[in-house]
Design a protein around this motif. Structure first.
Motif, mmCIF file in Angstrom:
data_model
loop_
_atom_site.group_PDB
_atom_site.id
_atom_site.type_symbol
_atom_site.label_atom_id
_atom_site.label_comp_id
_atom_site.label_asym_id
_atom_site.label_seq_id
_atom_site.Cartn_x
_atom_site.Cartn_y
_atom_site.Cartn_z
ATOM 1 N N ALA A 187 6.720 11.551 -0.674
ATOM 2 C CA ALA A 187 6.866 10.449 -1.625
ATOM 3 C C ALA A 187 7.998 9.510 -1.219
ATOM 4 N N TRP A 188 9.150 10.086 -0.883
ATOM 5 C CA TRP A 188 10.303 9.259 -0.516
ATOM 6 C C TRP A 188 10.060 8.488 0.774
ATOM 7 N N GLN A 189 9.500 9.161 1.788
ATOM 8 C CA GLN A 189 9.344 8.467 3.069
ATOM 9 C C GLN A 189 8.270 7.379 2.995
ATOM 10 N N LEU A 190 7.213 7.597 2.213
ATOM 11 C CA LEU A 190 6.203 6.561 2.036
ATOM 12 C C LEU A 190 6.783 5.351 1.304
ATOM 13 N N ALA A 191 7.524 5.619 0.220
ATOM 14 C CA ALA A 191 8.104 4.527 -0.552
ATOM 15 C C ALA A 191 9.142 3.749 0.262
ATOM 16 N N ILE A 192 10.000 4.472 0.980
ATOM 17 C CA ILE A 192 11.018 3.815 1.797
ATOM 18 C C ILE A 192 10.364 3.006 2.917
ATOM 19 N N GLY A 193 9.391 3.620 3.595
ATOM 20 C CA GLY A 193 8.683 2.900 4.654
ATOM 21 C C GLY A 193 7.964 1.676 4.130
ATOM 22 N N ARG B 262 0.827 -1.208 0.000
ATOM 23 C CA ARG B 262 0.000 0.000 0.000
ATOM 24 C C ARG B 262 0.859 1.255 0.000
ATOM 25 N N PHE B 263 1.849 1.316 0.877
ATOM 26 C CA PHE B 263 2.604 2.559 1.020
ATOM 27 C C PHE B 263 3.687 2.716 -0.035
ATOM 28 N N LEU B 264 4.177 1.622 -0.580
ATOM 29 C CA LEU B 264 5.069 1.740 -1.728
ATOM 30 C C LEU B 264 4.312 2.335 -2.914
ATOM 31 N N LEU B 265 3.105 1.828 -3.162
ATOM 32 C CA LEU B 265 2.276 2.368 -4.239
ATOM 33 C C LEU B 265 1.878 3.818 -3.957
ATOM 34 N N ALA B 266 1.585 4.118 -2.685
ATOM 35 C CA ALA B 266 1.217 5.490 -2.329
ATOM 36 C C ALA B 266 2.388 6.435 -2.573
ATOM 37 N N GLY B 267 3.593 6.014 -2.224
ATOM 38 C CA GLY B 267 4.771 6.849 -2.464
ATOM 39 C C GLY B 267 4.986 7.123 -3.935
#
Length: 329
Positions: free
Chosen positions: A212-218, A66-71
Motif C-alpha cells: 500500500a505504501w509503496q504504490l501510493a508513494i510511487g 492509477r497507483f495512488l488509488l491502488a495504494g
C-alpha cells in the motif's frame, strides 16, 4: 486503529483456506487474468483520454492517479482484513520510499511509454522477461540460488521468445523501437531488481502495508513528475473514469490476493502461474484491440516464453524466489 505490523503465525483457518489446491488455482489464475487485462486497458485509456504517443507527461499523470488509488485501495483492504494499517518506522519508511520510487515510479515510466509505442500482444510477451531477469540477478545475489542447467535453458527459451516476437523486424529494426519494445524490456529489468529488494523489505514488515505504501508513494511521484512537466488527463468522461478505476482496482486486488497466496503457499508453486500473464495479455489484446496474435512469430514467442517461465519456476526455492508480482500490469 493504526499500529505496528501484527506478529505471530497466521490464523489457522486463513492458512487452510488459501492453501486449498482449488483456491490456489482459482486465485492465481484470477490475478494473472487481471494483470493480463491491463495491457489493452491502458492502451484503451490512452485513446479515450486523447493521450498521444509523444505526450509523456500525461502518461505519467495517468499512471500516477492509477497507483495512488491502488495504494489507497490496498490500504483499505489491509484495514478490512486485519483491522489495522501499519505505519513503518523511519528506517523502514525510507526503504519503502525507495521501493516505491523504483518498483512503481521508474518501472512504470518505462512501461507506460513503451506500451504506447508497441502492441499489447508484443508488450505482454516481452514483459514476461521479468522472470528471467530475476533468475539471472538471483544467481549473483543469492548463494543458494545459482544458475543451473535447467534455469539456463529456461532463460535461453525466454531470449528465443524475445527474438521471435521481433523476428519480422530484427531485434530493434523497422518494426520495433527502443521507446517501444526496448522500454518494455527495461521495465521488466527494473521490476525484477526492485522485487528482489522488496522481498528483503517485506521480511521486516507486513506485506500488504508495504504494498500500500509503496504504490501510493510511487503514484505520488509519478503525479508530481507528470504535472510538473505539464501533463494532464483533461476532462474525464464516464468511460475513461471507469477504466481508470478498473486499472486501480485490478492492481489492488491482484497485489493483495497474490501476497496472500505467497504467504500461505510455497513461492515456487504460486510463481508457476506467471506464464498465464503473457498468455492472457496477448489474447485479451487481440480480442480487445483487434491486434494480430496469429502471426507465426507471436505464437512461437508465446510458446517459448511461457515454456521458459514454467521451466524456471518449477521447483523454485521459497527462500530465494522474490515475492513479487509476475508482471507490472
Amino acid at each position: 486503529m493504526i499500529s505496528a505490523a501484527p506478529k505471530g503465525r497466521p490464523a489457522g483457518h486463513e492458512t487452510a483456506f488459501f492453501s486449498q489446491p482449488m483456491v490456489v488455482v482459482a486465485l492465481a489464475t484470477l490475478c494473472c487474468l487481471l494483470w493480463g487485462s491491463s495491457y489493452p486497458a491502458i492502451k484503451t485509456g490512452y485513446a479515450l483520454l486523447g493521450i498521444t504517443q509523444q505526450d509523456i507527461p500525461s502518461k505519467l499523470v495517468y499512471a500516477g492517479y492509477r497507483f495512488l488509488l491502488a495504494g489507497l485501495a490496498v490500504a483499505a483492504a489491509a484495514w478490512l482484513l486485519q483491522r489495522r494499517l501499519t505505519v513503518p518506522p523511519a528506517a523502514q519508511l525510507r526503504q519503502v520510499m525507495l521501493l516505491g520510487l523504483f518498483q512503481t515510479s521508474l518501472q512504470y515510466v518505462f512501461f507506460y511509454i513503451g506500451l504506447a509505442h508497441t502492441t499489447g500482444v508484443r508488450a505482454s510477451i516481452l514483459n514476461a522477461t521479468t522472470t528471467f531477469f530475476s533468475v539471472l540477478l538471483a544467481h549473483f545475489l543469492y548463494r543458494d540460488d545459482r544458475l543451473s542447467a535447467r534455469k539456463g535453458f529456461a532463460c535461453l527459451l525466454g531470449l528465443a521468445g524475445v527474438l521471435a516476437v521481433n523476428a519480422d523486424a530484427g531485434l530493434l529494426g523497422a518494426g520495433a523501437s527502443l521507446q517501444g519494445e526496448g522500454f518494455i524490456v527495461l521495465a521488466a529489468f527494473v521490476l525484477s531488481a526492485a522485487a528482489i529488494y522488496g522481498k528483503r523489505v517485506s521480511q521486516q514488515m507486513d506485506a500488504m502495508a508495504m504494498t500500500a505504501w509503496q504504490l501510493a508513494i510511487g503514484g505520488l511521484v509519478l503525479l508530481a513528475a507528470g504535472h510538473g512537466a505539464g501533463g494532464s488527463l483533461g476532462r474525464l468522461e464516464l468511460a475513461s473514469s471507469l477504466l481508470l478505476a478498473y486499472l486501480a482496482l485490478l492492481s489492488a486486488v491482484a497485489f493483495t490476493l497474490w501476497s496472500l497466496l505467497l504467504k500461505h503457499n510455497p513461492v515456487g508453486l504460486v510463481s508457476m502461474f506467471a506464464f498465464l500473464v503473457p498468455l492472457f495479455g496477448a489474447i485479451l489484446s487481440a480480442l480487445w484491440l483487434d491486434e494480430d496474435i496469429l502471426r507465426w512469430n507471436n505464437l512461437a514467442a508465446l510458446v517459448l516464453v511461457c515454456g521458459g517461465v514454467v521451466l524456471v519456476t518449477r521447483g523454485a526455492r521459497p527462500a530465494a524466489a522474490p515475492r513479487c508480482k509476475p508482471a507490472p500490469g
